[in-house]
Design a protein around this motif. Structure first.
Motif, PDB file in Angstrom:
ATOM      1  N   UNK A   1       0.830  -1.201   0.000  1.00 12.30           N
ATOM      2  CA  UNK A   1       0.000   0.000   0.000  1.00 12.30           C
ATOM      3  C   UNK A   1       0.870   1.259   0.000  1.00 12.30           C
ATOM      4  N   UNK A   2       1.925   1.256   0.799  1.00  7.17           N
ATOM      5  CA  UNK A   2       2.826   2.411   0.864  1.00  7.17           C
ATOM      6  C   UNK A   2       3.510   2.649  -0.470  1.00  7.17           C
ATOM      7  N   UNK A   3       4.014   1.582  -1.072  1.00 13.69           N
ATOM      8  CA  UNK A   3       4.682   1.715  -2.357  1.00 13.69           C
ATOM      9  C   UNK A   3       3.742   2.185  -3.455  1.00 13.69           C
ATOM     10  N   UNK A   4       2.534   1.608  -3.486  1.00 14.42           N
ATOM     11  CA  UNK A   4       1.575   1.974  -4.527  1.00 14.42           C
ATOM     12  C   UNK A   4       1.155   3.431  -4.362  1.00 14.42           C
ATOM     13  N   UNK A   5       0.853   3.868  -3.135  1.00 18.31           N
ATOM     14  CA  UNK A   5       0.429   5.250  -2.893  1.00 18.31           C
ATOM     15  C   UNK A   5       1.505   6.241  -3.346  1.00 18.31           C
ATOM     16  N   UNK A   6       2.739   5.997  -2.952  1.00 18.50           N
ATOM     17  CA  UNK A   6       3.832   6.909  -3.312  1.00 18.50           C
ATOM     18  C   UNK A   6       4.087   6.912  -4.810  1.00 18.50           C
ATOM     19  N   UNK A   7       4.068   5.737  -5.414  1.00 17.38           N
ATOM     20  CA  UNK A   7       4.318   5.638  -6.848  1.00 17.38           C
ATOM     21  C   UNK A   7       3.198   6.305  -7.642  1.00 17.38           C
ATOM     22  N   UNK A   8       1.943   6.069  -7.231  1.00 19.45           N
ATOM     23  CA  UNK A   8       0.811   6.651  -7.951  1.00 19.45           C
ATOM     24  C   UNK A   8       0.835   8.173  -7.834  1.00 19.45           C
TER      25      UNK A   8
ATOM     26  N   UNK B   1       0.203   5.148 -16.658  1.00 18.01           N
ATOM     27  CA  UNK B   1       1.678   5.156 -16.652  1.00 18.01           C
ATOM     28  C   UNK B   1       2.302   4.624 -15.369  1.00 18.01           C
ATOM     29  N   UNK B   2       1.556   4.572 -14.279  1.00 22.02           N
ATOM     30  CA  UNK B   2       2.107   4.129 -12.997  1.00 22.02           C
ATOM     31  C   UNK B   2       2.591   2.683 -13.088  1.00 22.02           C
ATOM     32  N   UNK B   3       3.833   2.409 -12.719  1.00 13.93           N
ATOM     33  CA  UNK B   3       4.348   1.039 -12.789  1.00 13.93           C
ATOM     34  C   UNK B   3       3.549   0.049 -11.935  1.00 13.93           C
ATOM     35  N   UNK B   4       3.067   0.482 -10.783  1.00 10.83           N
ATOM     36  CA  UNK B   4       2.263  -0.407  -9.945  1.00 10.83           C
ATOM     37  C   UNK B   4       0.937  -0.718 -10.639  1.00 10.83           C
TER      38      UNK B   4
ATOM     39  N   UNK C   1       1.570  -3.119 -13.324  1.00 10.26           N
ATOM     40  CA  UNK C   1       1.935  -4.443 -12.823  1.00 10.26           C
ATOM     41  C   UNK C   1       0.715  -5.247 -12.396  1.00 10.26           C
ATOM     42  N   UNK C   2      -0.287  -4.576 -11.848  1.00  6.82           N
ATOM     43  CA  UNK C   2      -1.447  -5.304 -11.326  1.00  6.82           C
ATOM     44  C   UNK C   2      -2.599  -5.387 -12.324  1.00  6.82           C
ATOM     45  N   UNK C   3      -2.495  -4.688 -13.441  1.00  7.41           N
ATOM     46  CA  UNK C   3      -3.578  -4.638 -14.424  1.00  7.41           C
ATOM     47  C   UNK C   3      -4.003  -6.051 -14.827  1.00  7.41           C
ATOM     48  N   UNK C   4      -5.290  -6.327 -14.673  1.00  5.00           N
ATOM     49  CA  UNK C   4      -5.820  -7.631 -15.029  1.00  5.00           C
ATOM     50  C   UNK C   4      -5.659  -8.679 -13.947  1.00  5.00           C
TER      51      UNK C   4
END
Length: 141
Positions: free
Chosen positions: A50-57, A121-124, A127-130
């Motif tokens: 959650x921390x990584x996704x929030x910061x990356x997004x 464009x967000x890498x996270x 990565x989770x798409x689909x």
């Protein structure tokens, strides 16, 4: 494709162990949360995700506005990521993600368009798409 950045983190002991990055900047104990039958008292993989996704997004939002009239700066945006885990019906588990994105200084329609671009464009997100359901809410203030 050439890699822009990579990092290595070693986990020992699973959900009740430790993690450490090769550069030593990340070094933490892990604990199974009480909701999953553990004692808690330390972070867990879902919190770290959650921390990584929030910061990356958040950075993806800033990135997509760099060449736009409506620029979003670091202090204009807050992203809260909630990661859930549930049984997947096949004996395993699945994650879900809810992103609450709040952006100051722009109108709702512009904010929603920017967040849509950031999700692309967000890498996270890529990565989770689909694989993981991601619900996104956008507010302005």
């Amino acid at each position: 494709m050439s890699t822009l950045y990579s990092t290595r983190v070693t986990a020992i002991g699973g959900r009740s162990g430790t993690i450490r990055s090769d550069d030593g900047l990340l070094e933490m104990s892990l604990a199974l949360p009480p909701a999953l039958g553990g004692k808690g008292g330390a972070t867990n993989p879902e919190q770290l995700f959650a921390a990584g996704y929030a910061a990356c997004f958040e950075n993806a939002v800033i990135h997509v506005t760099r060449n736009q009239a409506a620029k979003v700066r670091d202090n204009d945006i807050t992203v809260v990521a909630e990661v859930g885990m549930a049984p997947n019906g096949s004996g395993g588990f699945a994650l879900s993600v809810a992103l609450d994105v709040a952006i100051a200084g722009i109108d709702q329609a512009t904010a929603e368009a920017i967040v849509g671009q950031a999700h692309a464009v967000c890498p996270y997100s890529n990565a989770v798409k689909g694989n993981i359901d991601v619900a996104i809410t956008v507010t302005t203030h």
